[in-house]
Design an enzyme around this catalytic site. Structure first.
Site, PDB file in Angstrom:
ATOM      1  N   GLU A  91      46.195  22.412  38.723  1.00  0.00           N
ATOM      2  CA  GLU A  91      45.579  23.661  38.282  1.00  0.00           C
ATOM      3  C   GLU A  91      44.925  23.517  36.912  1.00  0.00           C
ATOM      4  OE1 GLU A  91      48.544  26.691  38.193  1.00  0.00           O
ATOM      5  OE2 GLU A  91      49.191  26.355  40.263  1.00  0.00           O
ATOM      6  N   CYS A 112      42.742  25.560  29.895  1.00  0.00           N
ATOM      7  CA  CYS A 112      44.046  24.905  29.915  1.00  0.00           C
ATOM      8  C   CYS A 112      44.045  23.898  31.057  1.00  0.00           C
ATOM      9  CB  CYS A 112      45.147  25.946  30.110  1.00  0.00           C
ATOM     10  SG  CYS A 112      46.817  25.271  30.153  1.00  0.00           S
ATOM     11  N   CYS A 119      56.141  17.605  37.486  1.00  0.00           N
ATOM     12  CA  CYS A 119      56.703  17.324  36.161  1.00  0.00           C
ATOM     13  C   CYS A 119      58.132  16.827  36.332  1.00  0.00           C
ATOM     14  CB  CYS A 119      56.675  18.584  35.301  1.00  0.00           C
ATOM     15  SG  CYS A 119      57.269  18.316  33.604  1.00  0.00           S
ATOM     16  N   CYS A 123      62.226  21.907  33.218  1.00  0.00           N
ATOM     17  CA  CYS A 123      62.503  23.166  32.524  1.00  0.00           C
ATOM     18  C   CYS A 123      62.852  24.227  33.576  1.00  0.00           C
ATOM     19  CB  CYS A 123      61.293  23.600  31.705  1.00  0.00           C
ATOM     20  SG  CYS A 123      60.910  22.468  30.337  1.00  0.00           S
ATOM     21  N   CYS A 126      60.240  26.978  34.891  1.00  0.00           N
ATOM     22  CA  CYS A 126      58.855  26.570  35.110  1.00  0.00           C
ATOM     23  C   CYS A 126      58.597  26.189  36.570  1.00  0.00           C
ATOM     24  CB  CYS A 126      58.530  25.389  34.197  1.00  0.00           C
ATOM     25  SG  CYS A 126      56.810  24.835  34.302  1.00  0.00           S
ATOM     26  N   GLY A 173      52.641  19.567  34.168  1.00  0.00           N
ATOM     27  CA  GLY A 173      53.093  18.291  33.637  1.00  0.00           C
ATOM     28  C   GLY A 173      53.414  18.351  32.158  1.00  0.00           C
ATOM     29  N   SER A 228      56.282  23.586  22.990  1.00  0.00           N
ATOM     30  CA  SER A 228      56.855  24.524  23.967  1.00  0.00           C
ATOM     31  C   SER A 228      58.334  24.671  23.635  1.00  0.00           C
ATOM     32  CB  SER A 228      56.638  23.995  25.385  1.00  0.00           C
ATOM     33  OG  SER A 228      55.264  23.960  25.704  1.00  0.00           O
ATOM     34  N   LEU A 229      58.658  25.628  22.801  1.00  0.00           N
ATOM     35  CA  LEU A 229      60.002  25.735  22.222  1.00  0.00           C
ATOM     36  C   LEU A 229      60.945  26.518  23.134  1.00  0.00           C
ATOM     37  CD1 LEU A 229      61.358  24.855  19.527  1.00  0.00           C
ATOM     38  CD2 LEU A 229      60.987  27.200  18.745  1.00  0.00           C
ATOM     39  N   HIS A 230      60.663  27.799  23.333  1.00  0.00           N
ATOM     40  CA  HIS A 230      61.348  28.670  24.296  1.00  0.00           C
ATOM     41  C   HIS A 230      62.816  28.909  23.992  1.00  0.00           C
ATOM     42  CE1 HIS A 230      57.575  27.950  26.125  1.00  0.00           C
ATOM     43  NE2 HIS A 230      57.885  26.789  26.664  1.00  0.00           N
ATOM     44  N   CYS A 347      52.295  28.940  35.328  1.00  0.00           N
ATOM     45  CA  CYS A 347      51.720  27.618  35.545  1.00  0.00           C
ATOM     46  C   CYS A 347      52.404  26.916  36.714  1.00  0.00           C
ATOM     47  CB  CYS A 347      51.871  26.784  34.274  1.00  0.00           C
ATOM     48  SG  CYS A 347      51.016  25.217  34.372  1.00  0.00           S
TER      49      CYS A 347
END
Length: 363
Positions: A91, A112, A119, A123, A126, A173, A228-230, A347
């Site tokens: 994507e 993006c 991946c 996570c 995700c 990814g 990408s902390l989250h 995503c």
């Protein structure tokens, strides 16, 4: 297999042209057509002879990706699903300025792009890794996401000006897990003979690969970095991001500070707000403290639900409370409430749904 034209450089094309007894200056013309004029086929390259067009067609593949479907309208987020040569799907997402990742208002658009099929980092919230890791994208497959989007825009509107002003590498990814091929792609996208997207207009995201952040710190280009902390504590990140067990916040923070010593641009902390997981005021306080230490901007993104996963986005009053707490603690922050729930906004979501449809199709 023919070589992709999108990842050719002036030197490789001159060498090829010489071997075909063609004039080497044609390399600049070819690259201009591919990278800047967004030609859709060889025959559009009107200042090349038909003989050279034929030779190019026999030696090079014009694009390594094919548009399968697109969701969204011109004034909202638009999601593109591409089919690669081996049938895999990835994507790209085109985001207008009014919904930009960083809250800036202008006529610009941000694309993006993806760097891997699937991946491996798992996570928990995700969609990208739900079917596991398949492979890295080649440089040409990263570049072609940009060029194919530009060709689509040109075909739809007749515009001669490019639509993509900013590039964000945070699609499907983990970008830094495909470091070497990504750097090759970005060199071409950044080059004045290439797509000519300025290094400061290119942001690379990572979930926290410490060695590769240190490699990026030594890279000559001033690419921007997003984390990408989250989760603002190891406890929360350990729960939802397996990478944190290998590279906990202390190590990640040290690598970011090393990066900042060599780069001038500020970093961004990406923080997806997930209900009853990382949306407490204690997390806001810890996030603000980290952001101030790193002189970073926080980009808050309310969670987009993924089919098959338990997580939901917080109510808007919870989002607002988290935002106000960050501001009260001195953090610079943007809350991005994007449109796009109707276009599989998370995503990897469109990719997953389409894979299921193809797998269940008769015949």
């Amino acid at each position: 297999m023919r070589k992709p034209i999108s990842s050719q450089t002036p030197s490789t094309l001159r060498s090829w042209l010489s071997s075909k007894e063609e004039r080497e200056y044609r390399a600049d013309q070819i690259l201009h057509w591919v990278q800047r004029n967004h030609a859709a086929n060889w025959s559009e390259m009107t200042n090349l002879t038909e003989s050279l067009q034929s030779k190019l067609s026999g030696e090079f593949e014009f694009s390594t990706i094919k548009l399968i479907c697109k969701q969204g309208s011109a004034d909202t987020t638009q999601k593109f699903l591409w089919k690669l040569r081996d049938g895999q799907l990835v994507e790209s997402v085109l985001i207008p300025a009014s919904q930009s990742l960083y809250g800036n208002q202008s006529d610009r658009h941000t694309l993006c792009v993806s760097t891997q099929v699937g991946c491996a980092y798992g996570c928990k919230f995700c969609a990208s890794g739900l079917n596991g890791f398949k492979r890295d994208l080649e440089p040409s497959e990263i570049i072609d996401q940009v060029l194919a989007t530009e060709r689509w825009h040109k075909n739809q509107t007749g515009a001669t000006e490019r639509i993509i002003n900013n590039l964000v590498v945070m699609g499907m990814g983990e970008p830094l897990a495909n470091y070497d091929k990504l750097m090759v792609a970005l060199e071409i996208l950044n080059a004045d003979w290439g797509a000519n997207i300025g290094a400061r207009k290119i942001t690379i995201s990572t979930s926290g690969l410490v060695p590769e952040i240190r490699r990026l710190a030594q890279h000559s280009r001033q690419y921007r970095l997003a984390i990408s902390l989250h989760g603002a504590t190891d406890e929360v990140r350990d729960h939802i991001m397996p990478v944190n067990k290998k590279y906990p916040l202390g190590e990640l923070t040290a690598a970011i500070e090393e990066y900042q010593q060599t780069k001038t641009g500020k970093i961004t902390l990406e923080y997806v707000l997930i209900a009853q997981l990382n949306d407490s005021l204690d997390q806001a306080k810890a996030l603000a403290k980290l952001a101030k230490r790193l002189r970073a901007k926080v980009n808050l993104i309310p969670y987009n639900h993924v089919d098959g996963l338990q997580w939901t986005r917080p109510d808007e009053h919870i989002q607002d409370a988290f935002l106000l707490a960050l501001i009260a603690h001195g953090a610079k922050v943007t809350l991005r409430r994007e449109k796009g729930h109707d276009i599989d906004a998370a995503c990897g979501q469109l990719h997953l749904r389409t894979e299921k449809e193809l797998a269940n199709a008769p015949g």
